[in-house]
Design a protein around this motif. Sequence first.
Motif: not given
Length: 160
Positions: A100-112, A82-92
């Motif tokens: 790209e490092l080969g790990y599974e990941v999900r983005e927490m929508i809504g962020g912090f 997660y990053c700040w919130g829905p107006g931020c694409n840092g988590a994306t």
Amino acid sequence: MIPASALAAARAHFAAKLAHETDVSDVHAALESGAPGFVLIDTRSAEAWEQGHARGAVHLPKPDMAARIPADYPAGTRFVVYCWGPGCNGATRAGLIITELGYEVREMIGGFEYWAREGFPVDRVERDAAGASTTVDATLPVDPLTAPVPVAGVRIACDC
């Protein structure tokens, strides 16, 4: 009538979102279970982390991920970012780095932002005059605009 190809494209779109996103309520419930099956990563700056972060999260800013993740986490580790919130694409962006490092990941929508607004546990870091840090509870009250108002002391779930 909607063409079958349009319906198939819509199904694929929504299935992909659900495969790669999760929400704050589901993340909180998984952390509360004691065996979430993932590492929750706050991707923001040190200053943002110290101001407040989801309890149970690990601080791992994007610039450090390429070196730290392979060194600190075995293959097969799953992440939620997660990053700040829905107006931020840092988590994306973090999700892209981690995949790209080969790990599974999900983005927490809504962020912090939505984590805090829904009243989930928040910690912040306080520093004394000597610079020593202490983690303190900074949980905010539930924002009725983002989370249903509790009735008779029981938190209402949106049941999504």
